[in-house]
Design a protein around this motif. Structure first.
Motif, PDB file in Angstrom:
ATOM      1  N   PHE A 136     -34.763  -0.877  -1.949  1.00 51.82           N
ATOM      2  CA  PHE A 136     -35.842  -1.851  -2.297  1.00 51.82           C
ATOM      3  C   PHE A 136     -36.776  -1.240  -3.696  1.00 51.82           C
ATOM      4  CE2 PHE A 136     -35.668  -2.620   2.421  1.00 51.82           C
ATOM      5  CZ  PHE A 136     -35.222  -4.070   2.084  1.00 51.82           C
ATOM      6  N   PHE A 137     -36.648   0.079  -3.975  1.00 53.86           N
ATOM      7  CA  PHE A 137     -37.481   0.396  -5.166  1.00 53.86           C
ATOM      8  C   PHE A 137     -37.069  -0.154  -6.312  1.00 53.86           C
ATOM      9  CE2 PHE A 137     -38.180   4.072  -8.293  1.00 53.86           C
ATOM     10  CZ  PHE A 137     -39.627   3.884  -8.098  1.00 53.86           C
ATOM     11  N   ARG A 138     -35.763  -0.227  -6.513  1.00 51.11           N
ATOM     12  CA  ARG A 138     -34.811  -0.755  -7.625  1.00 51.11           C
ATOM     13  C   ARG A 138     -34.977   0.109  -8.709  1.00 51.11           C
ATOM     14  NH1 ARG A 138     -36.214  -5.250  -4.416  1.00 51.11           N
ATOM     15  NH2 ARG A 138     -34.694  -6.625  -3.854  1.00 51.11           N
ATOM     16  N   PRO A 139     -34.348   1.051  -8.842  1.00 51.03           N
ATOM     17  CA  PRO A 139     -34.815   2.109 -10.134  1.00 51.03           C
ATOM     18  C   PRO A 139     -34.436   1.130 -11.589  1.00 51.03           C
ATOM     19  CG  PRO A 139     -33.604   2.995  -8.489  1.00 51.03           C
ATOM     20  CD  PRO A 139     -33.536   1.666  -7.968  1.00 51.03           C
ATOM     21  N   TYR A 140     -33.448   0.250 -11.395  1.00 47.77           N
ATOM     22  CA  TYR A 140     -33.039  -0.356 -12.531  1.00 47.77           C
ATOM     23  C   TYR A 140     -34.219  -1.279 -13.105  1.00 47.77           C
ATOM     24  CZ  TYR A 140     -32.092  -4.151  -9.135  1.00 47.77           C
ATOM     25  OH  TYR A 140     -31.913  -4.882  -7.978  1.00 47.77           O
ATOM     26  N   GLU A 141     -35.239  -1.656 -12.277  1.00 49.43           N
ATOM     27  CA  GLU A 141     -36.264  -2.410 -12.686  1.00 49.43           C
ATOM     28  C   GLU A 141     -37.672  -1.344 -13.085  1.00 49.43           C
ATOM     29  OE1 GLU A 141     -37.402  -5.131  -9.515  1.00 49.43           O
ATOM     30  OE2 GLU A 141     -35.537  -6.640  -9.750  1.00 49.43           O
ATOM     31  N   GLN A 142     -37.559  -0.327 -12.655  1.00 45.67           N
ATOM     32  CA  GLN A 142     -38.888   0.569 -12.963  1.00 45.67           C
ATOM     33  C   GLN A 142     -38.365   1.202 -14.388  1.00 45.67           C
ATOM     34  OE1 GLN A 142     -41.179   0.991 -10.790  1.00 45.67           O
ATOM     35  NE2 GLN A 142     -40.125  -0.508  -9.259  1.00 45.67           N
ATOM     36  N   TRP A 143     -36.943   1.345 -14.574  1.00 46.41           N
ATOM     37  CA  TRP A 143     -36.877   1.918 -15.903  1.00 46.41           C
ATOM     38  C   TRP A 143     -35.952   1.160 -16.782  1.00 46.41           C
ATOM     39  CZ3 TRP A 143     -36.748   5.254 -11.768  1.00 46.41           C
ATOM     40  CH2 TRP A 143     -37.799   5.821 -11.428  1.00 46.41           C
ATOM     41  N   PRO A 144     -36.162  -0.409 -17.075  1.00 42.52           N
ATOM     42  CA  PRO A 144     -35.165  -0.984 -17.632  1.00 42.52           C
ATOM     43  C   PRO A 144     -34.615  -0.491 -19.186  1.00 42.52           C
ATOM     44  CG  PRO A 144     -37.176  -1.961 -17.819  1.00 42.52           C
ATOM     45  CD  PRO A 144     -37.350  -0.788 -16.978  1.00 42.52           C
ATOM     46  N   GLU A 145     -35.235   0.287 -19.540  1.00 43.18           N
ATOM     47  CA  GLU A 145     -34.802   0.784 -21.043  1.00 43.18           C
ATOM     48  C   GLU A 145     -33.651   1.608 -20.828  1.00 43.18           C
ATOM     49  OE1 GLU A 145     -38.141   3.525 -19.530  1.00 43.18           O
ATOM     50  OE2 GLU A 145     -37.819   1.404 -19.776  1.00 43.18           O
ATOM     51  N   LEU A 146     -33.334   2.326 -19.864  1.00 45.78           N
ATOM     52  CA  LEU A 146     -32.226   3.076 -19.601  1.00 45.78           C
ATOM     53  C   LEU A 146     -30.885   2.478 -19.431  1.00 45.78           C
ATOM     54  CD1 LEU A 146     -33.787   6.125 -17.493  1.00 45.78           C
ATOM     55  CD2 LEU A 146     -33.367   5.902 -19.781  1.00 45.78           C
TER      56      LEU A 146
ATOM     57  N   GLY B 134     -15.430   1.013   6.006  1.00 45.31           N
ATOM     58  CA  GLY B 134     -15.481  -0.436   5.574  1.00 45.31           C
ATOM     59  C   GLY B 134     -17.122  -0.815   5.337  1.00 45.31           C
ATOM     60  N   ARG B 135     -17.710   0.042   4.637  1.00 42.94           N
ATOM     61  CA  ARG B 135     -19.175  -0.075   4.405  1.00 42.94           C
ATOM     62  C   ARG B 135     -19.533  -0.998   3.328  1.00 42.94           C
ATOM     63  NH1 ARG B 135     -23.729   4.942   3.524  1.00 42.94           N
ATOM     64  NH2 ARG B 135     -25.537   3.591   3.968  1.00 42.94           N
ATOM     65  N   LEU B 136     -20.549  -1.998   3.358  1.00 47.99           N
ATOM     66  CA  LEU B 136     -20.982  -2.674   2.269  1.00 47.99           C
ATOM     67  C   LEU B 136     -21.958  -2.092   1.270  1.00 47.99           C
ATOM     68  CD1 LEU B 136     -21.525  -6.084   4.189  1.00 47.99           C
ATOM     69  CD2 LEU B 136     -19.497  -5.501   2.804  1.00 47.99           C
ATOM     70  N   GLY B 137     -21.879  -2.391   0.109  1.00 51.47           N
ATOM     71  CA  GLY B 137     -22.915  -1.901  -0.860  1.00 51.47           C
ATOM     72  C   GLY B 137     -24.154  -2.635  -0.872  1.00 51.47           C
ATOM     73  N   PRO B 138     -25.299  -2.151  -1.449  1.00 51.40           N
ATOM     74  CA  PRO B 138     -26.590  -2.420  -1.758  1.00 51.40           C
ATOM     75  C   PRO B 138     -26.545  -4.084  -1.746  1.00 51.40           C
ATOM     76  CG  PRO B 138     -26.487  -0.413  -2.686  1.00 51.40           C
ATOM     77  CD  PRO B 138     -25.159  -0.735  -2.452  1.00 51.40           C
ATOM     78  N   HIS B 139     -25.937  -4.299  -3.002  1.00 49.21           N
ATOM     79  CA  HIS B 139     -25.939  -5.733  -3.267  1.00 49.21           C
ATOM     80  C   HIS B 139     -25.399  -6.622  -2.350  1.00 49.21           C
ATOM     81  CE1 HIS B 139     -27.392  -4.709  -7.231  1.00 49.21           C
ATOM     82  NE2 HIS B 139     -26.325  -3.979  -7.560  1.00 49.21           N
ATOM     83  N   TYR B 140     -24.567  -6.191  -1.391  1.00 44.26           N
ATOM     84  CA  TYR B 140     -24.029  -7.116  -0.368  1.00 44.26           C
ATOM     85  C   TYR B 140     -24.529  -6.753   1.180  1.00 44.26           C
ATOM     86  CZ  TYR B 140     -20.597  -7.730  -4.292  1.00 44.26           C
ATOM     87  OH  TYR B 140     -20.241  -8.091  -5.415  1.00 44.26           O
ATOM     88  N   ALA B 141     -25.528  -5.999   1.289  1.00 47.72           N
ATOM     89  CA  ALA B 141     -26.147  -5.793   2.560  1.00 47.72           C
ATOM     90  C   ALA B 141     -26.761  -6.951   3.055  1.00 47.72           C
ATOM     91  CB  ALA B 141     -27.112  -4.712   2.577  1.00 47.72           C
ATOM     92  N   THR B 142     -26.681  -7.101   4.531  1.00 51.43           N
ATOM     93  CA  THR B 142     -26.895  -8.631   5.111  1.00 51.43           C
ATOM     94  C   THR B 142     -28.008  -8.052   6.210  1.00 51.43           C
ATOM     95  OG1 THR B 142     -25.197  -7.794   6.888  1.00 51.43           O
ATOM     96  CG2 THR B 142     -24.753  -9.244   4.855  1.00 51.43           C
ATOM     97  N   GLN B 143     -28.084  -6.754   6.699  1.00 61.46           N
ATOM     98  CA  GLN B 143     -29.063  -6.618   7.594  1.00 61.46           C
ATOM     99  C   GLN B 143     -30.046  -5.357   7.295  1.00 61.46           C
ATOM    100  OE1 GLN B 143     -27.681  -5.941  11.697  1.00 61.46           O
ATOM    101  NE2 GLN B 143     -29.459  -5.729  12.645  1.00 61.46           N
ATOM    102  N   ILE B 144     -31.134  -5.430   7.079  1.00 58.17           N
ATOM    103  CA  ILE B 144     -32.208  -4.438   6.743  1.00 58.17           C
ATOM    104  C   ILE B 144     -32.211  -3.385   7.886  1.00 58.17           C
ATOM    105  CG2 ILE B 144     -34.461  -3.712   6.203  1.00 58.17           C
ATOM    106  CD1 ILE B 144     -34.916  -6.509   5.153  1.00 58.17           C
ATOM    107  N   GLY B 145     -32.141  -2.087   7.316  1.00 56.12           N
ATOM    108  CA  GLY B 145     -31.988  -0.984   8.469  1.00 56.12           C
ATOM    109  C   GLY B 145     -30.685  -0.550   8.786  1.00 56.12           C
ATOM    110  N   SER B 146     -29.746  -1.361   8.608  1.00 55.21           N
ATOM    111  CA  SER B 146     -28.332  -1.063   9.037  1.00 55.21           C
ATOM    112  C   SER B 146     -27.532  -0.207   8.263  1.00 55.21           C
ATOM    113  CB  SER B 146     -27.746  -2.418   9.384  1.00 55.21           C
ATOM    114  OG  SER B 146     -26.139  -2.268   9.780  1.00 55.21           O
ATOM    115  N   ALA B 147     -26.583   0.586   8.726  1.00 49.90           N
ATOM    116  CA  ALA B 147     -25.751   1.349   7.986  1.00 49.90           C
ATOM    117  C   ALA B 147     -24.420   0.482   7.320  1.00 49.90           C
ATOM    118  CB  ALA B 147     -24.783   2.407   8.934  1.00 49.90           C
ATOM    119  N   GLU B 148     -24.268  -0.837   7.627  1.00 48.76           N
ATOM    120  CA  GLU B 148     -23.319  -1.817   7.141  1.00 48.76           C
ATOM    121  C   GLU B 148     -22.023  -1.432   7.070  1.00 48.76           C
ATOM    122  OE1 GLU B 148     -24.332  -5.068   6.356  1.00 48.76           O
ATOM    123  OE2 GLU B 148     -26.483  -4.544   6.184  1.00 48.76           O
ATOM    124  N   LEU B 149     -21.756  -0.480   8.354  1.00 47.84           N
ATOM    125  CA  LEU B 149     -20.317   0.061   8.595  1.00 47.84           C
ATOM    126  C   LEU B 149     -19.394  -1.116   9.229  1.00 47.84           C
ATOM    127  CD1 LEU B 149     -21.235   3.554   9.650  1.00 47.84           C
ATOM    128  CD2 LEU B 149     -20.336   2.910   7.360  1.00 47.84           C
TER     129      LEU B 149
END
Length: 321
Positions: free
Chosen positions: A38-48, A107-122
């Motif tokens: 949720f912090f989204r580092p790519y939005e915090q430092w877009p110049e990198l 079989g874990r899903l990545g952050p871009h494909y997560a479906t349930q907040i707080g779940s391990a997505e396994l």
């Protein structure tokens, strides 16, 4: 395997199992994963973003394997040994088997494909845990330090490979392609392979001996096959090429070659040598020298002889010879 390496291997294995258990039980580590997502580092430092898009390639299996294999291939050629290349192959094989099995098993899903907040997505059909980029960076660049010939070079390459592996893992978190727990498990998975490589040294030595033995057998067969080639038969000396070879068959093959009379046994006048056979031409009628007087439209160039008898008017001179 030294005692220090065994202790380090056991500690890394314990850390690996602890990460897996923490994700399976949806512990504080999973909550940390979501907070950073949720912090989204790519939005915090877009110049990198532009630079890190290229830097993360140092963890991709294809490009890094090609670069490291080129360097180790040059070393193998200089040192006349196949150990560097075989060691790289064994380490990449272990990496694909161990990391791939855990990826598909959990079989874990990545952050871009997560479906349930707080779940391990396994067990959701993903292939993100552990991080393949991170584990590959640890193994591919760490193999250079493992194969270093001097202690000083090994220390420098160990620090360099550690910086690259840490940077690649952090970059995947910045880009949002992996959870933090994915990266932690990727570091542990790659380090386990490097620490376990000494156990595979007998297998590497046996593979090198087998490959070299097959190479020697192949060279021996090629030499034997090369000596059994028949020697070409020289062309007979009396078969000479024609002065004016014609198009079609090559000169000296089927081209009639004339020889003077008496050059060979059994060869008569009017014979033509063709290859190895002698062809006899039909004889022509012989004429006297006086009958071969050249004739022109105005008559003979010889002045008339007063004492020569008149010829038979019915006899005609024969032109040519």
């Amino acid at each position: 395997m030294s005692r220090h390496r065994i202790v380090l291997l056991g500690s890394t294995l314990g850390f690996y199992l602890a990460i897996v258990v923490a994700v399976l039980t949806t512990s504080w580590l999973v909550r940390l994963d979501w907070q950073i997502m949720f912090f989204r580092p790519y939005e915090q430092w877009p110049e990198l973003h532009a630079f890190l898009d290229y830097f993360v390639v140092l963890g991709q299996r294809g490009p890094t394997a090609v670069m490291v294999a080129a360097w180790l291939g040059w070393r193998s050629w200089r040192q006349h040994t196949l150990r560097p290349l075989i060691t790289l192959g064994v380490s990449l094989l272990l990496l694909n088997v161990t990391v791939g099995a855990v990826k598909l098993g959990l079989g874990r899903l990545g952050p871009h494909y997560a479906t349930q907040i707080g779940s391990a997505e396994l067990f959701a059909g993903g292939d993100i845990f552990p991080s393949g980029h991170t584990a590959n960076a640890v193994v591919t660049w760490g193999i250079l330090a493992y194969l270093a010939s001097t202690l000083r070079t090994r220390r420098y390459l160990s620090v360099l490979s550690a910086v690259v592996a840490l940077g690649v893992g952090a970059t995947t978190v910045y880009l949002g392609t992996h959870w933090v727990s994915d990266v932690l498990l990727g570091w542990a998975a790659g380090l386990l392979i490097l620490l376990a490589l000494p156990w595979f040294e007998p297998l590497i030595a046996a593979a090198e001996a087998w490959i070299l033995a097959r190479r020697d057998e192949l060279w021996t067969r090629l030499r034997e096959r090369g000596t059994s080639v028949p020697v070409p038969v020289p062309v007979p000396a009396r078969v000479r090429p024609a002065l004016f070879p014609q198009r079609g068959p090559a000169a000296g093959e089927g081209t009639p070659v004339c020889e003077p009379v008496g050059t060979g046994r059994g060869v008569t006048a009017g014979s033509v040598i063709t290859g190895r056979t002698t062809a006899h031409l039909a004889p022509k009628p012989h004429t006297t020298r006086s009958e071969r007087t050249p004739v022109t439209p105005v008559g003979s160039r010889r002045p008339p002889h007063p004492e020569r008898a008149a010829r038979n008017p019915s006899a005609r001179p024969v032109a040519g010879g």
